[in-house]
Enzyme design. Structure first.
Site, mmCIF file in Angstrom:
data_model
loop_
_atom_site.group_PDB
_atom_site.id
_atom_site.type_symbol
_atom_site.label_atom_id
_atom_site.label_comp_id
_atom_site.label_asym_id
_atom_site.label_seq_id
_atom_site.Cartn_x
_atom_site.Cartn_y
_atom_site.Cartn_z
ATOM 1 N N ASP A 138 92.896 39.498 46.068
ATOM 2 C CA ASP A 138 93.919 40.542 46.116
ATOM 3 C C ASP A 138 94.818 40.359 47.351
ATOM 4 O O ASP A 138 95.000 39.233 47.805
ATOM 5 C CB ASP A 138 93.201 41.915 46.113
ATOM 6 C CG ASP A 138 94.020 43.010 45.443
ATOM 7 O OD1 ASP A 138 95.149 43.236 45.891
ATOM 8 O OD2 ASP A 138 93.540 43.629 44.483
ATOM 9 N N HIS A 202 97.340 47.421 48.344
ATOM 10 C CA HIS A 202 96.725 47.210 47.032
ATOM 11 C C HIS A 202 95.272 46.711 47.138
ATOM 12 O O HIS A 202 94.374 47.232 46.464
ATOM 13 C CB HIS A 202 97.598 46.204 46.278
ATOM 14 C CG HIS A 202 97.273 46.006 44.840
ATOM 15 N ND1 HIS A 202 96.328 45.109 44.403
ATOM 16 C CD2 HIS A 202 97.793 46.564 43.723
ATOM 17 C CE1 HIS A 202 96.286 45.123 43.079
ATOM 18 N NE2 HIS A 202 97.158 46.007 42.643
ATOM 19 N N SER A 527 95.493 47.615 37.602
ATOM 20 C CA SER A 527 94.923 47.171 38.874
ATOM 21 C C SER A 527 93.813 48.096 39.332
ATOM 22 O O SER A 527 92.882 47.668 40.004
ATOM 23 C CB SER A 527 95.989 47.182 39.972
ATOM 24 O OG SER A 527 96.788 46.049 39.908
#
Ligand SMILES: *[C@@H]1O[C@H](CO)[C@@H](O)[C@H](O)[C@H]1NC(C)=O
Ligand SMILES: *[C@@H]1O[C@H](CO)[C@@H](O)[C@H](O)[C@H]1NC(C)=O
Ligand SMILES: *[C@@H]1O[C@H](CO)[C@@H](O)[C@H](O)[C@H]1NC(C)=O
Ligand SMILES: *[C@@H]1O[C@H](CO)[C@@H](O)[C@H](O)[C@H]1NC(C)=O
Ligand SMILES: *[C@@H]1O[C@H](CO)[C@@H](O)[C@H](O)[C@H]1NC(C)=O
Length: 740
Positions: A138, A202, A527
């Protein structure tokens, strides 16, 4: 993440454009970065770099070595090189090479959710959970977050072979036991931090959903307040940073897989995807997931955020798990109050309580930035630069579309009302509410008919959503564009308005002018659903360390709960086998297991030749009469059949189940089928005498899809094996492909 990804691509375009100019100025280089994939690594010691240089020299001559950028060698074989189209073509035809494809950018598919799944913090757990290592591919991680506190953790499990890559100001602990970062092209953007540290948010978010510690009273400015926790709070996290300001490159994704597999992770979580599905061995994620499967590691993938168009799903390999996104029972609303006392309920996440009771209201179309050449046909959408500051400053602006909010903010607006219904709530850099079209028209009428129109946007409120769960519109849909007859997505998990850890290196939205630095943030996307499934897989593995990736996947799929066809009109193309229920997955009764040989048969049947299959597996596998399986015969926990509209199609599916429930048991098959679909199971009783015993059966399906009725394009049936204790459920779907 819809709003965010669109701005990312705009940004990406500008960025690529600049690089293009620079590289043009430096040389007349028409070489591009390619991935050369060579399958399984040779056994034992081998000098990857020497091998790869040797291959390059055969094509490019003695200077070939200078074009090598990276060698993969720990978990599979291949390299990254700068090549012309011609050279790439020559390499692709050489012996020993599976595929050659250009290095492209993939994109991010941007706490109460666990309780919503009936998975309370008090579920039974095994001490072995702290032996489980989750590989997060990620944007990195914010190690100082409370969610990654290592209090109570012992040293990393002995099997761990990874490292904490040395970089300024980043340290691992006993929760984050490893961290690496990858950027083959070394094109860093000013906001990129050259370390595993997360400057985007994220990666911290997804990591804490999967394995974050228990953090009480977490919230985003009071919203979604409560206990934040990961699905497996005792598991360890290994960080592989592959995504940067310009996206996530194939070269870096493969480098991370190469390391993660060899480092000894147990599950891989990857909330990233391309813009369309591509052939398995031209896709870095499918290649990486194949080698992780070979090594007993399940890869959990996000389905993508390109729904609700059919066939929009991109991560579709049968050896990985593809996760759709659905709602939880909490919904955010943001009220708009007008000067006439009317109140309208829109969607968004607004953390700000504005000071005054009412603010002047202006229509974007009435405030074009004429000095910069904009007219009202542009300013009505409130796009960046299009609004006149002198007219908009201090006011609430009405916009005719949903936009990032950067335009109104830069023009000095205190808030924006956007006309377009969104079924999930997004963050904006200023107070925003998105209204459905009737409410938007009311506001517009009020504005047009009132001398001094006024409005306010209130702080968001939470309400219970009785319809949940349903798959959200942005979640990518099936059918599987690469292999129609393998149903994708596999299942759905919460991915809408999820509270989880955030990076202190950015703000709530990351947009200029947003100053809100927060420890927890609310995001939506596949996600966010992907790490929920990753954690469930880790949970299953902590009790069953020897289960194969396919067995874990089967347990998750056959215990998932199918969703209502009324709230999910795309049916199994939206939710696959159904909604994840981690605690049921611990006791699935039967599993549909599969190993490398099953995927080899499948690949042979899909038209890959013996040479390719041998390279990929690294053994003497051979496509032959007996090693040649159709998609229907892969031992998959769901059944899909593509049919020609107006004609009847018959298929026979072969399956084998393994008993993992009670030793002595008798399972009875129950089928459900709508008109047009006939399902017959032979035999329809399976008797087991011991754990581990396997039984085979066939499912005969006959489907006739009405060619004149598009609403009937999919027929949803099911097969349930039931022993009175376990219900082992599989969807059986038939669907029409458009006529050629
Ligand atoms: C893989 O990508 C290469 C390069 O773009 C292309 O020539 C080839 O046809 C692709 N292979 C498949 C099976 O799609
Ligand atoms: C390292 O990062 C932490 C967290 O952002 C920060 O508080 C600290 O000041 C940084 N130290 C250095 C030397 O940059
Ligand atoms: C309000 O006026 C604008 C033009 O300024 C027009 O485009 C819009 O349709 C009007 N709204 C309604 C509800 O009639
Ligand atoms: C595998 O089966 C397909 C059709 O099912 C056939 O076209 C192909 O020739 C077979 N390959 C081998 C090696 O037997
Ligand atoms: C198409 O199928 C739907 C769902 O079964 C049904 O309600 C509808 O009446 C059908 N329409 C036609 C034109 O047959």
């Amino acid at each position: 993440m819809a709003t965010k990804s669109s701005s990312t691509s705009v940004f990406l375009f500008i960025f690529i454009f600049c690089i293009f100019i620079i590289s043009q100025a430096v040389s007349d280089d028409d070489r591009k970065v390619y991935i050369v994939y060579m399958g399984e690594r040779p056994n034992g010691e081998f000098s990857a770099e020497r091998l790869h240089i040797n291959i390059l020299e055969q094509v490019l001559g003695s200077g070939g070595s200078s074009s090598l950028l990276h060698s993969y060698h720990r978990s599979f074989n291949g390299f990254v090189a700068k090549l012309t189209n011609d050279d790439a073509h020559k390499l692709a035809n050489m012996e020993g090479i599976v595929s050659v494809f250009p290095n492209q950018m993939k994109q991010l598919h941007t706490t109460r959710s666990w309780d919503f799944m009936g998975f309370s913090k008090n579920v039974i757990r095994t001490n072995l959970e702290s032996n489980i290592i989750i590989g997060m591919l990620d944007t990195g991680i914010w190690p100082e977050s409370e969610s990654f506190n290592d209090e109570g953790f012992g040293p990393p499990p002995k099997k761990w072979k990874g490292i904490c890559q040395k970089s300024s100001n980043f340290t691992c602990n006993n929760k984050i036991i490893g961290a690496r970062y990858y950027k083959a092209d070394k094109n860093f953007h000013p906001t990129d931090i050259q370390s595993p540290r997360d400057s985007e948010g994220h990666g911290s978010h997804t990591s804490s959903i999967a394995a974050g510690a228990l953090v009480h009273k977490a919230s985003l400015s009071g919203l979604a307040s409560g206990l934040a926790r990961g699905g497996v709070p005792s598991a360890r996290i290994a960080v592989y940073k592959i995504c940067w300001a310009d996206g996530c490159s194939d070269a870096d994704i493969l480098a991370a897989f190469d390391d993660a597999i060899a480092d000894g992770v147990d599950v891989i979580s990857l909330s990233v995807g391309g813009s369309f599905a591509i052939d398995y061995f031209n896709d870095s994620i499918a290649i990486g997931a194949f080698h992780s499967m070979k090594n007993g590691i399940l890869t959990s993938n996000s389905a993508g955020n390109s729904g609700p168009q059919l066939a929009s799903i991109t991560n579709v390999s049968p050896w990985s798990l593809s996760v759709a996104a659905s709602t939880i029972d909490r919904k955010f609303f943001t009220e708009v109050k007008l000067g006439n006392g009317e109140i309208y309920k829109g969607t968004s996440i607004n953390t700000v309580e504005l000071k005054h009771n009412l603010y002047p209201l202006i229509y974007g179309g009435d405030a074009p930035n004429t000095k910069k050449g904009y007219d009202s046909s542009e300013s009505r959408y409130c796009s960046e630069d299009s609004l006149d500051k002198a007219l908009v400053k201090g006011k609430i602006v009405l916009c005719d579309s949903v936009n990032s909010g950067e335009g109104p903010l830069a023009a000095g607006a205190v808030g924006a009302i956007m006309q377009y219904y969104l079924d999930s709530a997004f963050n904006f850099p200023l107070p925003v509410s998105c209204l459905g079209s009737d409410d938007g028209t009311d506001v517009s009428t009020y504005l047009n008919t009132t001398r001094k129109p006024k409005a306010n946007i209130l702080k968001s409120i939470e309400e219970k959503d009785e319809q949940a769960p349903y798959v959200i519109s942005f979640s990518s849909r099936g059918p599987n564009p690469i292999t129609y007859d393998i149903l994708k997505p596999d299942l759905t998990a919460p991915g809408v308005d999820i509270l989880a850890a955030w990076s202190q290196g950015t703000t709530v939205t990351g947009y200029e002018g947003d100053n809100r630095i927060v420890p927890y943030n609310i995001l939506s996307g596949t996600s966010m659903s992907c790490p929920h499934a990753t954690a469930a897989a880790a949970y299953i593995k902590s009790f069953n360390p020897t289960w194969s990736p396919a067995a874990i996947k089967s347990a998750l799929m056959t215990t998932a709960v199918p969703l209502s066809l009324e709230t999910n009109t795309d049916a199994e193309f939206a939710f696959g086998s159904g909604h994840l229920v981690p605690s049921s997955a611990l006791d699935p009764g039967l599993i549909y297991d599969a190993g490398e040989i099953d995927y080899v048969k499948f690949l042979c049947g899909q038209g890959y030749d013996t040479e390719t299959v041998r390279l990929v597996t690294g053994d003497r596998s051979k496509c032959s009469d007996s090693i040649n399986g159709t998609a229907w015969d892969l031992n998959y926990p769901s059944f899909a059949l593509s049919a020609t509209p107006g004609k009847s199609t018959r298929r026979v599916f072969h399956r084998t189940v393994t008993n993992v429930g009670s030793g002595v048991s008798i399972y009875k098959a129950t089928v459900k089928a709508p008109p047009g679909l006939e399902i017959e199971v032979q035999p329809n009783l399976l008797g087991f005498k011991a754990i581990g015993e396997m039984k085979s059966f066939i499912v005969k399906v006959k489907a006739k899809i009405d060619g004149n009725n598009i609403t009937n394009m999919m027929l949803s049936g099911s097969l349930i094996w039931d022993d009175g204790l376990h219900q082992v459920k599989s969807p059986v779907v038939a669907f029409a492909l458009e006529e050629e």
